[in-house]
Design an enzyme around this catalytic site. Structure first.
Site, short mmCIF file in Angstrom:
data_model
loop_
_atom_site.label_atom_id
_atom_site.label_comp_id
_atom_site.label_asym_id
_atom_site.label_seq_id
_atom_site.Cartn_x
_atom_site.Cartn_y
_atom_site.Cartn_z
N TYR A 1 -9.43 -1.14 7.96
CA TYR A 1 -8.75 0.45 8.05
C TYR A 1 -9.69 0.66 6.95
O TYR A 1 -9.53 0.69 6.19
CB TYR A 1 -6.75 0.03 8.15
CG TYR A 1 -6.60 1.23 7.91
CD1 TYR A 1 -6.82 1.79 9.71
CD2 TYR A 1 -6.65 2.18 7.19
CE1 TYR A 1 -6.15 3.22 9.23
CE2 TYR A 1 -6.90 4.03 7.07
CZ TYR A 1 -6.34 4.21 8.24
OH TYR A 1 -5.87 5.71 8.14
N ARG B 1 -3.81 -2.75 16.57
CA ARG B 1 -2.60 -1.92 17.39
C ARG B 1 -2.89 -1.22 18.20
O ARG B 1 -3.56 -0.10 17.44
CB ARG B 1 -1.22 -2.30 16.17
CG ARG B 1 0.24 -1.74 16.65
CD ARG B 1 0.95 -2.90 16.70
NE ARG B 1 2.23 -2.64 17.78
CZ ARG B 1 2.95 -2.83 17.76
NH1 ARG B 1 2.55 -3.57 19.56
NH2 ARG B 1 4.33 -2.52 18.13
N ARG C 1 0.94 -1.50 -0.01
CA ARG C 1 0.00 0.09 0.38
C ARG C 1 0.50 1.28 -0.14
O ARG C 1 0.56 2.54 -0.29
CB ARG C 1 -1.38 0.38 1.59
CG ARG C 1 -2.03 -0.79 1.48
CD ARG C 1 -2.72 -0.49 1.82
NE ARG C 1 -2.88 0.66 2.44
CZ ARG C 1 -3.92 1.14 3.80
NH1 ARG C 1 -4.06 0.52 4.93
NH2 ARG C 1 -4.06 2.79 4.29
N ARG D 1 7.39 6.62 -5.72
CA ARG D 1 7.29 8.06 -6.58
C ARG D 1 7.72 7.71 -7.75
O ARG D 1 9.60 7.95 -7.36
CB ARG D 1 6.93 9.01 -6.44
CG ARG D 1 5.92 9.35 -5.37
CD ARG D 1 4.71 10.14 -5.56
NE ARG D 1 3.94 9.42 -4.87
CZ ARG D 1 3.03 10.77 -3.53
NH1 ARG D 1 4.57 11.73 -3.68
NH2 ARG D 1 2.61 10.52 -3.01
N ARG E 1 7.04 8.06 14.65
CA ARG E 1 7.03 9.98 14.21
C ARG E 1 6.81 10.92 15.44
O ARG E 1 6.71 10.72 16.48
CB ARG E 1 5.18 9.29 13.62
CG ARG E 1 5.22 8.58 12.34
CD ARG E 1 4.02 9.08 11.62
NE ARG E 1 2.72 8.78 12.83
CZ ARG E 1 1.39 8.73 11.70
NH1 ARG E 1 1.18 8.90 10.49
NH2 ARG E 1 0.43 8.32 13.03
N ASP F 1 -9.25 4.86 6.02
CA ASP F 1 -9.79 6.26 6.07
C ASP F 1 -10.73 7.01 6.22
O ASP F 1 -12.11 6.37 6.64
CB ASP F 1 -8.61 7.39 4.97
CG ASP F 1 -7.33 7.05 4.94
OD1 ASP F 1 -6.91 7.09 6.08
OD2 ASP F 1 -6.70 6.30 3.87
N GLU G 1 5.47 9.17 18.59
CA GLU G 1 4.82 8.16 18.52
C GLU G 1 5.02 6.57 18.87
O GLU G 1 6.16 6.37 18.35
CB GLU G 1 3.76 7.76 17.16
CG GLU G 1 2.34 9.04 16.92
CD GLU G 1 1.72 9.00 15.43
OE1 GLU G 1 1.58 7.81 15.42
OE2 GLU G 1 1.74 9.60 15.14
P1 FAD Z 1 -13.97 6.06 15.85
O1 FAD Z 1 -13.32 6.98 15.77
O2 FAD Z 1 -13.28 4.77 16.35
O3 FAD Z 1 -15.34 5.61 16.89
C1 FAD Z 1 -15.89 4.85 17.32
C2 FAD Z 1 -16.23 4.90 18.21
O4 FAD Z 1 -17.57 4.80 19.15
C3 FAD Z 1 -15.40 5.72 19.09
O5 FAD Z 1 -15.83 7.51 19.96
C4 FAD Z 1 -15.56 5.12 20.75
O6 FAD Z 1 -15.47 5.31 21.97
C5 FAD Z 1 -16.92 4.34 20.70
N1 FAD Z 1 -17.12 3.42 21.20
C6 FAD Z 1 -16.44 2.17 21.60
N2 FAD Z 1 -16.86 1.24 22.23
C7 FAD Z 1 -18.50 1.77 22.46
C8 FAD Z 1 -19.41 1.54 23.77
N3 FAD Z 1 -19.03 0.16 24.00
N4 FAD Z 1 -20.89 1.96 23.83
C9 FAD Z 1 -20.32 3.71 23.10
N5 FAD Z 1 -19.57 3.68 22.62
C10 FAD Z 1 -18.15 3.24 22.22
N6 FAD Z 1 -7.67 8.70 8.41
C11 FAD Z 1 -7.26 9.80 7.22
O7 FAD Z 1 -8.43 9.50 6.14
N7 FAD Z 1 -6.50 10.83 7.72
C12 FAD Z 1 -5.10 10.49 8.56
O8 FAD Z 1 -4.23 11.03 8.29
C13 FAD Z 1 -5.52 9.69 9.74
N8 FAD Z 1 -4.60 9.32 10.63
C14 FAD Z 1 -4.53 7.94 11.44
C15 FAD Z 1 -3.47 8.30 12.25
C16 FAD Z 1 -4.09 7.46 14.01
C17 FAD Z 1 -3.17 6.73 14.77
C18 FAD Z 1 -5.17 6.25 13.14
C19 FAD Z 1 -5.60 5.14 14.63
C20 FAD Z 1 -6.16 6.53 12.18
C21 FAD Z 1 -6.27 7.44 11.20
N9 FAD Z 1 -6.98 7.56 10.14
C22 FAD Z 1 -6.84 8.27 9.57
C23 FAD Z 1 -8.27 7.09 10.28
C24 FAD Z 1 -9.85 7.68 11.35
O9 FAD Z 1 -8.94 7.28 12.30
C25 FAD Z 1 -10.76 6.87 10.50
O10 FAD Z 1 -11.13 6.43 9.64
C26 FAD Z 1 -12.15 7.07 11.34
O11 FAD Z 1 -11.47 7.63 13.40
C27 FAD Z 1 -13.13 6.18 11.99
O12 FAD Z 1 -14.23 6.62 12.04
P2 FAD Z 1 -14.40 4.90 13.22
O13 FAD Z 1 -16.61 6.70 13.39
O14 FAD Z 1 -15.57 4.33 12.32
O15 FAD Z 1 -14.24 5.23 14.17
#
Ligand code: FAD
Length: 376
Positions: A357, A262, A185, A189, A292, A359, A312
């Site tokens: 995963y 992780r 992934r 370039r 990072r 974005d 990190e």
């Molecule tokens: P989440 O944001 O995890 O939301 C899930 C929610 O459910 C959380 O708030 C959690 O607390 C809640 N929850 C879980 N269990 C329960 C429960 N039992 N009861 C009530 N609530 C609960 N994407 C990009 O496009 N660009 C980037 O640069 C980028 N950088 C990243 C860097 C890191 C370190 C990480 C980890 C991810 C990155 N991402 C990035 C990806 C991005 O974070 C995700 O696409 C996005 O957060 C996914 O949203 P989600 O709602 O699926 O999950």
């Protein structure tokens, strides 16, 4: 004003047709669509004390906007998703650039012409670069793992300098123990473009992601209950449909076993200097325990005499961040997905509920599709 914590307020939570578990981008997008497009009432239950999930950002004690769960830059080629997001924020245009610290040099990532020229002190043209890389590639008939991918695309020196130890820090195993898909992934370039992402739309919401998320749910049909694990109260709520964005194994009480994630330990530090590093993000693939360093001001364009950085340290335990990319966990996730398919009034959505995963643009796209196909 927007976030009303309703513990104990029975009237408000009993008349909801839809319950959304999790206030990350997946949950907020689907709740916003239900509230604004169907004019139906939605209750969001979130176990953390804030909305936004992992894109949550906040001002620290020095007044610097930081991203509490690690650096996020929005980037997409999906015009519909970008226009959706623009309804809730003004846009701060920003092109993400990353420098890698290799052999005492700062070189651009992903690896490209500038990277190779700087690293080996050369002045190759684009075509010469391709010949150079060609001469370094190892012939591997059967590419079985991530080490094979890099050796066959770029050769051993680049593998050692950029991938071997970095992967070990990131996943706790060497590339030879990971599927070929994990490193394939990473873009490689042959031109002079030093941007990390090449998508048409890039940047961050002005004032931060949290502000954008607050606007997404500023609809009278939406109520949010913070600090609440949905299992504590779900039996007391009547609803027609649940959209679940929490961990899929937790939903089923881990009955098939726990999925592996992780995690990352973040170390924040505020420094008495205006600028710490040339770009918002720097990577350390050869030595150092951290992977990072992010300097948040540079992502948001914030002016401030001080600066906050974040180191990190990937680890196991803590918050679940990245699904673990080996077959064992994909297989277990598939078994949970089969169980999920039998739940008739629950939709599993987002990175935790789908063990995938995504974005930010992917997860919004997924939520918009789920709304059209399964809710509307
Ligand atoms: P989440 O944001 O995890 O939301 C899930 C929610 O459910 C959380 O708030 C959690 O607390 C809640 N929850 C879980 N269990 C329960 C429960 N039992 N009861 C009530 N609530 C609960 N994407 C990009 O496009 N660009 C980037 O640069 C980028 N950088 C990243 C860097 C890191 C370190 C990480 C980890 C991810 C990155 N991402 C990035 C990806 C991005 O974070 C995700 O696409 C996005 O957060 C996914 O949203 P989600 O709602 O699926 O999950």
């Amino acid at each position: 004003e927007i976030l009303r914590c309703l513990v104990g307020s029975e009237m408000c939570i009993r008349d909801r047709k839809y319950v959304v578990v999790g206030a990350g981008l997946a949950g907020l997008t689907i709740a916003e669509r239900i509230a604004s497009q169907l004019n139906e009432k939605v209750l969001i239950i979130e176990k953390r004390p804030h909305i936004g999930g992992n894109v949550y950002d906040s001002y620290n004690n020095d007044g610097i906007l930081i991203q509490n769960y690690g650096p996020h830059t929005f980037h997409t080629n999906d015009d519909e998703v970008f226009n959706y997001v623009l309804q809730f924020c003004e846009w701060h245009q920003y092109q993400h650039r990353v420098l890698s610290y290799v052999d005492g040099n700062w070189v651009p990532m992903p690896i490209g012409l500038e990277t190779i020229n700087k690293l080996y002190n050369m002045n190759l043209s684009e075509t010469e670069l391709m010949d150079f890389i060609e001469s370094k590639k190892e012939k591997i008939e059967d590419v079985k793992n991530s080490e094979d991918v890099v050796l066959s695309k770029a050769g051993r020196d680049i593998y050692e300098k950029f991938f071997k130890y970095f992967t070990y820090k990131q996943w706790g195993v060497y590339p030879s123990e990971l599927d070929a898909s994990v490193i394939s992934r990473i873009p490689f370039r042959t031109n002079r473009d030093t941007r990390y992402f090449t998508d048409q739309h890039q940047g961050n919401p002005k004032g931060g992601f949290t502000r954008m998320c607050e606007r997404m749910v500023a609809h009278p049909n939406i109520r949010i209950m913070l600090n609440t694990d949905y299992k504590e109260i779900i039996d007391q709520i009547e609803y027609n449909k649940m959209i679940y964005t929490g961990p899929i194994d937790y939903y089923f009480n881990y009955k098939l076993g726990k999925l592996l994630y992780r995690s990352i330990r973040f170390e924040f530090e505020t420094l008495d200097m205006e600028s710490y590093q040339p770009t918002a993000s720097s990577r350390y693939p050869m030595d150092h325990e951290y992977t990072r360093i992010t300097e948040f001001k540079k992502m948001y364009g914030q002016k401030h005499p001080k600066t906050t950085i974040c180191k990190e340290y990937p680890c196991f335990g803590n918050e679940p961040y990245y699904t673990y990319p080996t077959q064992e966990w994909k297989d277990l996730a598939n078994k949970y997905r089969a169980l999920a398919a039998l739940e008739s009034n629950v939709v599993f959505l987002g990175r935790l509920a789908e063990y995938k995963y995504y974005d930010m643009d992917d997860v919004i796209r997924r939520a918009l599709n789920v709304f059209e196909e399964c809710i509307k």
